[in-house]
Motif scaffolding. Sequence first.
Motif, PDB file in Angstrom:
ATOM      1  N   TYR A  69       7.914  41.972  39.575  1.00  0.00           N
ATOM      2  CA  TYR A  69       8.910  43.048  39.501  1.00  0.00           C
ATOM      3  C   TYR A  69      10.035  42.918  40.519  1.00  0.00           C
ATOM      4  CZ  TYR A  69       5.087  45.538  37.080  1.00  0.00           C
ATOM      5  OH  TYR A  69       4.095  45.920  36.247  1.00  0.00           O
ATOM      6  N   SER A  70       9.910  41.963  41.418  1.00  0.00           N
ATOM      7  CA  SER A  70      10.872  41.946  42.527  1.00  0.00           C
ATOM      8  C   SER A  70      12.279  41.572  42.045  1.00  0.00           C
ATOM      9  CB  SER A  70      10.423  40.986  43.614  1.00  0.00           C
ATOM     10  OG  SER A  70      10.483  39.669  43.129  1.00  0.00           O
ATOM     11  N   ILE A  71      13.264  42.033  42.797  1.00  0.00           N
ATOM     12  CA  ILE A  71      14.670  41.761  42.486  1.00  0.00           C
ATOM     13  C   ILE A  71      15.248  41.022  43.689  1.00  0.00           C
ATOM     14  CG2 ILE A  71      16.929  42.819  42.101  1.00  0.00           C
ATOM     15  CD1 ILE A  71      15.488  45.272  41.035  1.00  0.00           C
TER      16      ILE A  71
ATOM     17  N   TYR B 171       6.042  47.757  44.881  1.00  0.00           N
ATOM     18  CA  TYR B 171       5.739  46.601  44.022  1.00  0.00           C
ATOM     19  C   TYR B 171       5.094  45.483  44.840  1.00  0.00           C
ATOM     20  CZ  TYR B 171       8.683  48.481  40.214  1.00  0.00           C
ATOM     21  OH  TYR B 171       9.215  49.241  39.216  1.00  0.00           O
ATOM     22  N   LYS B 172       5.710  45.238  46.010  1.00  0.00           N
ATOM     23  CA  LYS B 172       5.226  44.140  46.842  1.00  0.00           C
ATOM     24  C   LYS B 172       3.790  44.395  47.290  1.00  0.00           C
ATOM     25  CE  LYS B 172       8.218  41.992  49.899  1.00  0.00           C
ATOM     26  NZ  LYS B 172       8.932  41.971  51.197  1.00  0.00           N
ATOM     27  N   GLN B 173       3.515  45.638  47.712  1.00  0.00           N
ATOM     28  CA  GLN B 173       2.170  45.937  48.192  1.00  0.00           C
ATOM     29  C   GLN B 173       1.165  46.000  47.053  1.00  0.00           C
ATOM     30  OE1 GLN B 173       3.116  49.369  50.950  1.00  0.00           O
ATOM     31  NE2 GLN B 173       2.015  48.007  52.336  1.00  0.00           N
TER      32      GLN B 173
ATOM     33  N   GLY C  89      -1.151  43.766  50.908  1.00  0.00           N
ATOM     34  CA  GLY C  89      -0.960  43.489  52.333  1.00  0.00           C
ATOM     35  C   GLY C  89      -0.129  44.517  53.064  1.00  0.00           C
ATOM     36  N   VAL C  90      -0.238  44.468  54.397  1.00  0.00           N
ATOM     37  CA  VAL C  90       0.615  45.266  55.266  1.00  0.00           C
ATOM     38  C   VAL C  90       2.004  44.639  55.230  1.00  0.00           C
ATOM     39  CG1 VAL C  90       1.031  45.868  57.691  1.00  0.00           C
ATOM     40  CG2 VAL C  90      -1.291  45.942  56.768  1.00  0.00           C
TER      41      VAL C  90
END
Lengths: 149, 501
Positions: free
Chosen positions: B5-7, B89-91, B96-97
């Motif tokens: 999902y990252s942009i 999205y990243k987490q 992760g932290v």
Amino acid sequence: MKRIYVNEQWCLGCHLCEYNCAFANTNSENKCRENDMAKALKNKVINPRIRIEEKDDIHFAVSCRHCEDPLCVKGCIAGALSIVDGVINIDQDKCVGCYTCILSCPYGAIMPADSGSVIQKCELCTKNSCGEPACVKGCPNNAIVFEER
Amino acid sequence: MAINYSIPEFEIVRNTDRCIGCRACERQCANEVHYYDPDLGKMMADDTKCVNCHRCVSICPTRALKIVKNNDTLRENANWTSENILEIYKQAATGGVLLSSMGNPKPLPVYWDKILINASQVTNPPIDPLREPMETKTFLGKKPEKIERDKDGKIVNNLSSQLELQVPIMFSAMSFGSISKNAHESLARAASELGTYYNTGEGGLHKDFYQYGPNTIVQVASGRFGVHKEYLEAGAAIEIKMGQGAKPGIGGHLPGTKSIGEVASTRMIPEGSDAISPAPHHDIYSIEDLRQLVYSLKEATEYKKPIIVKIAAVHNVAAIASGIARGGADIIAIDGFRGGTGAAPTRIRDNVGIPIELALASVDERLRQEGIRGQVSIVVGGSIRNSADVVKAIALGADAVYIGSAACIAMGCHQCRSCHMAKCNWGIATQRPDLVKRLNPDIASKNLVNLVSAWNHEIKEIMGGMGINSIESLKGNRLMLRGVGLTQKELDILGIKHAGE
């Protein structure tokens, strides 16, 4: 006499010296004006007088060392190479393109000019309008210096 | 594979009319963003990998590149900002932290920008620093409370060890490991030339840099990395690091991948092992414990070196500082919440701690009220950005300042805040040999000297404008400051009047 010295420790292998050399020695009227490098070198295969030698993580620039007792001058059959104030000059009008100098230079610092019929070499930017050698001026990490040693 | 999902945060714009295909951008990008496509015969870029460090932009000989904010957008929402959503999205993808680097980038108030400096007019003439003497030299350390005389009436030297600074600016703690050897060498050489100090950080002192000892502050942190007798004796002062502004209450973690070669040997740990600094010093759980360490270090160095205790600016900083002063420290260093770091959990960096301006004002005030201000010097850090910040800090009560981020920027840092990736394209926050060599200390140390000299000139100009000819007369001189756009509570804490009063 001031010469160009290279320091492998600081050479990043970015090859900008090659482009600065090629740019300084183009026949563009505005040579040495940074803004015009795109105009001068766009779509051109460059033939610089300084070359980066590299393998893996080791890089360094090689250009004419302006030897005190130069084999190229000794070997020139046409009298095209001469020493002027310590700088080894090439008179391309006299050069016959025998390439003896290319074969005799132990550093590989002489190469054919674009035409192939004469040679070219670093002349410390004395024949263009750069003043200080363009490779030295443009080196981003002081890996090429112009100094008295 | 799940959908990513990252942009991309940035977009690389290449002016193809200007690009000559020299490939310098490709060779200089440690993130491998740029590449040459032989089929298309031109340079291409993978925006997803770009961290906007500007190395390629700076090195491009034809100025063919620029990096812009990617305007690909999620539906606008003032609450669920793109940043909030993308972090989730990243987490959700990694578990992760979130990690970040450098200082807090959030739009929280910068009090320096709401404080204005006075100048003399008519009744008290300004001083021209170019024509009249102007002193920016200062001394850090405990000041004697009274003059003592021997039986013959001669003055007894009861001055404890001091640090002599030609300029009230020092380079703050950045460890060898978090920054490169060349960065350390640049700081060390600049500090020597400027007559000030740099700080080893918690990673020990590389053997090549013992020669700069008279201008070195050696740090003792919770991990005790690289601490031994010669190390303590090498420095001009010893700093006990209790906390760091970017991550108060958090320890440090240098991953094993960075603890290689000289970094590991300087830290005195096995190569490839993680260097973990605990959050607390496990032998310090009270002011009394801190006092023991302060005096242990003084004993070890025969009372020849001042001891600094560095803390992060937190809610009850004034009481803590009072305890530290009573614990025997000679200098208190306070690091504000905007201070930089080589890596910190994002949530900690962005949400923990307080502004250095308020912390400084309250500590100075508290120590004065308790009559112990003379027992300690105060050094502040945590985003001192220019000479005006230095002047304001000193007028609020600091004796000197620490600069870390500003020093990194002088060396070429572009604040891309990616130090934790260990691929610093400027050769500062990395241990990769091909990247480290990009920072030539001949150039970087000169830039640091230039920066601090320039600030020193400006400090003299500002002081001259106020009719003050010595940095000592500026210290704690809050009458020289006025606030703008601050509430009465903020003005009370800062101890300054509103502009117009």
